[in-house]
Design a protein around this motif. Structure first.
Motif, PDB file in Angstrom:
ATOM      1  N   VAL A 194      -3.927   9.733  -6.939  1.00  0.00           N
ATOM      2  CA  VAL A 194      -4.497   9.466  -5.626  1.00  0.00           C
ATOM      3  C   VAL A 194      -5.270  10.688  -5.191  1.00  0.00           C
ATOM      4  CG1 VAL A 194      -4.013   8.776  -3.257  1.00  0.00           C
ATOM      5  CG2 VAL A 194      -2.525   8.011  -5.094  1.00  0.00           C
ATOM      6  N   GLN A 195      -6.465  10.472  -4.662  1.00  0.00           N
ATOM      7  CA  GLN A 195      -7.249  11.591  -4.182  1.00  0.00           C
ATOM      8  C   GLN A 195      -6.548  12.238  -2.996  1.00  0.00           C
ATOM      9  OE1 GLN A 195     -11.249  10.493  -3.342  1.00  0.00           O
ATOM     10  NE2 GLN A 195     -11.708   9.832  -5.435  1.00  0.00           N
ATOM     11  N   GLU A 196      -6.574  13.527  -3.000  1.00  0.00           N
ATOM     12  CA  GLU A 196      -5.862  14.266  -1.970  1.00  0.00           C
ATOM     13  C   GLU A 196      -6.635  14.346  -0.662  1.00  0.00           C
ATOM     14  OE1 GLU A 196      -2.876  15.174  -2.327  1.00  0.00           O
ATOM     15  OE2 GLU A 196      -2.687  14.723  -4.464  1.00  0.00           O
ATOM     16  N   ASN A 197      -7.858  13.810  -0.635  1.00  0.00           N
ATOM     17  CA  ASN A 197      -8.646  13.911   0.583  1.00  0.00           C
ATOM     18  C   ASN A 197      -8.110  13.022   1.698  1.00  0.00           C
ATOM     19  OD1 ASN A 197     -10.363  15.645  -0.749  1.00  0.00           O
ATOM     20  ND2 ASN A 197     -11.719  13.994  -1.445  1.00  0.00           N
ATOM     21  N   TYR A 198      -7.357  12.007   1.316  1.00  0.00           N
ATOM     22  CA  TYR A 198      -6.842  11.078   2.303  1.00  0.00           C
ATOM     23  C   TYR A 198      -5.351  11.324   2.449  1.00  0.00           C
ATOM     24  CZ  TYR A 198     -11.245   8.673   1.543  1.00  0.00           C
ATOM     25  OH  TYR A 198     -12.568   8.365   1.440  1.00  0.00           O
TER      26      TYR A 198
ATOM     27  N   GLU B 209      -7.521   2.580  -1.590  1.00  0.00           N
ATOM     28  CA  GLU B 209      -8.763   2.222  -2.266  1.00  0.00           C
ATOM     29  C   GLU B 209      -9.224   3.293  -3.249  1.00  0.00           C
ATOM     30  OE1 GLU B 209     -11.560   1.431   0.764  1.00  0.00           O
ATOM     31  OE2 GLU B 209     -10.646  -0.485   1.380  1.00  0.00           O
ATOM     32  N   ASN B 210      -8.717   4.503  -3.127  1.00  0.00           N
ATOM     33  CA  ASN B 210      -9.117   5.592  -4.007  1.00  0.00           C
ATOM     34  C   ASN B 210      -8.082   5.876  -5.093  1.00  0.00           C
ATOM     35  OD1 ASN B 210     -11.688   7.126  -2.747  1.00  0.00           O
ATOM     36  ND2 ASN B 210     -10.441   6.262  -1.111  1.00  0.00           N
ATOM     37  N   ILE B 211      -7.240   4.895  -5.347  1.00  0.00           N
ATOM     38  CA  ILE B 211      -6.236   5.048  -6.402  1.00  0.00           C
ATOM     39  C   ILE B 211      -6.895   4.834  -7.762  1.00  0.00           C
ATOM     40  CG2 ILE B 211      -4.179   4.000  -7.417  1.00  0.00           C
ATOM     41  CD1 ILE B 211      -3.148   3.455  -4.673  1.00  0.00           C
ATOM     42  N   ASN B 212      -6.574   5.687  -8.708  1.00  0.00           N
ATOM     43  CA  ASN B 212      -7.006   5.499 -10.090  1.00  0.00           C
ATOM     44  C   ASN B 212      -5.860   5.869 -11.013  1.00  0.00           C
ATOM     45  OD1 ASN B 212      -7.123   8.447 -10.495  1.00  0.00           O
ATOM     46  ND2 ASN B 212      -8.918   8.321  -9.152  1.00  0.00           N
ATOM     47  N   PHE B 213      -5.999   5.522 -12.260  1.00  0.00           N
ATOM     48  CA  PHE B 213      -4.943   5.727 -13.243  1.00  0.00           C
ATOM     49  C   PHE B 213      -5.431   6.697 -14.316  1.00  0.00           C
ATOM     50  CE2 PHE B 213      -4.290   1.618 -11.320  1.00  0.00           C
ATOM     51  CZ  PHE B 213      -2.914   1.553 -11.130  1.00  0.00           C
ATOM     52  N   ASN B 214      -4.502   7.518 -14.777  1.00  0.00           N
ATOM     53  CA  ASN B 214      -4.834   8.445 -15.854  1.00  0.00           C
ATOM     54  C   ASN B 214      -4.568   7.800 -17.206  1.00  0.00           C
ATOM     55  OD1 ASN B 214      -2.071   8.415 -16.040  1.00  0.00           O
ATOM     56  ND2 ASN B 214      -1.776  10.459 -15.172  1.00  0.00           N
ATOM     57  N   GLU B 215      -4.668   8.582 -18.254  1.00  0.00           N
ATOM     58  CA  GLU B 215      -4.505   8.041 -19.604  1.00  0.00           C
ATOM     59  C   GLU B 215      -3.081   7.580 -19.877  1.00  0.00           C
ATOM     60  OE1 GLU B 215      -5.787  11.058 -22.226  1.00  0.00           O
ATOM     61  OE2 GLU B 215      -7.916  10.913 -21.675  1.00  0.00           O
TER      62      GLU B 215
ATOM     63  N   ALA C 218       0.828  -1.208   0.000  1.00  0.00           N
ATOM     64  CA  ALA C 218       0.000   0.000   0.000  1.00  0.00           C
ATOM     65  C   ALA C 218       0.860   1.256   0.000  1.00  0.00           C
ATOM     66  CB  ALA C 218      -0.931  -0.014   1.209  1.00  0.00           C
ATOM     67  N   ARG C 219       1.920   1.256   0.769  1.00  0.00           N
ATOM     68  CA  ARG C 219       2.796   2.436   0.805  1.00  0.00           C
ATOM     69  C   ARG C 219       3.531   2.625  -0.514  1.00  0.00           C
ATOM     70  NH1 ARG C 219       5.917   3.060   6.488  1.00  0.00           N
ATOM     71  NH2 ARG C 219       6.286   5.076   5.511  1.00  0.00           N
ATOM     72  N   SER C 220       3.897   1.519  -1.164  1.00  0.00           N
ATOM     73  CA  SER C 220       4.579   1.649  -2.452  1.00  0.00           C
ATOM     74  C   SER C 220       3.654   2.212  -3.526  1.00  0.00           C
ATOM     75  CB  SER C 220       5.116   0.288  -2.890  1.00  0.00           C
ATOM     76  OG  SER C 220       4.055  -0.624  -3.129  1.00  0.00           O
ATOM     77  N   LEU C 221       2.348   1.962  -3.400  1.00  0.00           N
ATOM     78  CA  LEU C 221       1.396   2.497  -4.370  1.00  0.00           C
ATOM     79  C   LEU C 221       0.994   3.931  -4.056  1.00  0.00           C
ATOM     80  CD1 LEU C 221      -0.957  -0.594  -4.829  1.00  0.00           C
ATOM     81  CD2 LEU C 221       0.766   0.237  -6.430  1.00  0.00           C
ATOM     82  N   VAL C 222       0.894   4.240  -2.781  1.00  0.00           N
ATOM     83  CA  VAL C 222       0.372   5.550  -2.384  1.00  0.00           C
ATOM     84  C   VAL C 222       1.453   6.619  -2.402  1.00  0.00           C
ATOM     85  CG1 VAL C 222      -0.606   6.826  -0.447  1.00  0.00           C
ATOM     86  CG2 VAL C 222      -1.525   4.590  -1.060  1.00  0.00           C
TER      87      VAL C 222
END
Length: 311
Positions: free
Chosen positions: A278-282, A266-272, A29-33
């Motif tokens: 990653v959403q900045e809310n978390y 859980e709020n990770i998404n990918f661009n084009e 999780a830390r490597s992704l975030v």
């Protein structure tokens, strides 16, 4: 001796595979975030090793095993007297078949049975081999000293009197010599069997199992109580010098921080372009010491209770 230490250290994570899943979940999780702010930071060794750890570890393992297989097969063929080139395909083919069979059973059998059972059985076999290696090291040392005193390789002269040091031997049988009798070398390689039991080799074998039992018992006690016996603020990781040298204490996360990390993942998404957004809310809270708990973090955020007198 080195192989004994490495096998023993490798077997402990295999026995604690279920408990290691939570740690790996946090690391992944830390490597992704944790995304670098600068593009050149993407090429740093630390970031690449964390991001592609699940690829690097199997790749290095397969590469090492492949090189080891080539070295041992070639070495056995070169050093064996009277060997021919036709002797190479048999061990290679048998090794490939056995490896493929084990991989097939692991892949398809894990869904039908518990993988923990397989890990326990395989680790037990590894520890038997490790104990045998430790005992064999002491035995070869005693045998070397006896050969220097007798002026020759006494163990190859037979199984009877004069083939061993009777003053340091606990037991001896006039057969089952792994260096002379066929078949017993397998037990020597797997279990460390010798037809002569020296005091040092037997002590090393028993001391190895005693130390291993003590270490595993301490780990079980720590998992249940959260600390070592008679030391509430001490854990096994605190006895590792690397824990203090690398300052891993500051990198530990509390339960509240782990929840924030998983929510962010859980709020990770990918661009084009395939980059992670990653959403900045978390956002992870600031690092706290390992002694703080999630309840302390929640308590700090609550406003203080002010007592007022009634009118």
């Amino acid at each position: 001796m080195i192989a004994t230490v490495m096998i023993s250290m490798m077997g402990i994570p295999m026995l604690r595979m279920n408990n290691m899943q939570s740690k790996w979940r946090v690391k992944i999780a830390r490597s992704l975030v944790e995304i670098p702010h600068r593009k050149r930071d993407y090429f740093k060794i630390g970031f690449l090793s964390r991001r592609y750890a699940m690829f690097i570890l199997p790749f290095i393992t397969v590469l090492r095993e492949g090189l080891e297989a080539v070295v041992f097969v070639a070495g056995a063929g070169i050093t064996t007297q009277g060997s021919h080139a036709s002797a190479y395909p048999l061990p290679v083919v048998v090794g490939l078949i056995c490896g493929g069979l084990v991989g097939y059973l692991l892949y398809y059998g894990a869904s039908k049975s518990s993988l923990q059972i397989f890990l326990i059985l395989s680790t037990s076999i590894l520890y038997l081999i490790s104990a045998g290696l430790f005992s064999r090291g002491a035995w070869y040392f005693e045998n070397y000293r006896f050969n220097l005193a007798s002026g020759g390789d006494a163990s190859e002269g037979g199984d009877g009197n004069g083939s061993y040091n009777i003053r340091k031997a606990v037991y001896h049988v006039n057969c089952c010599n792994p260096e002379l009798d066929n078949g017993w070398d397998i037990f020597n390689a797997l279990l460390g069997w010798q037809n002569t039991g020296y005091l040092s080799s037997m002590l090393c074998y028993n001391i190895y199992w005693l130390v291993l039992i003590i270490v595993l018992s301490l780990m079980i006690f720590e998992e249940r109580r959260g600390h070592l016996p008679f030391a509430k603020n001490l854990q096994l990781k605190h006895l590792n010098p690397g824990y203090w040298i690398k300052n891993k204490k500051k990198q530990e996360l509390t339960e509240e921080q782990k929840k924030q990390l998983f929510a962010k993942m859980e709020n990770i998404n990918f661009n084009e372009d395939g980059e992670i957004n990653v959403q900045e809310n978390y956002e992870l809270p600031e690092q706290t010491t390992s002694h703080s708990s999630s309840q302390d973090v929640v308590a700090d955020k609550q406003p203080p209770h002010v007592k007022t007198d009634s009118l």
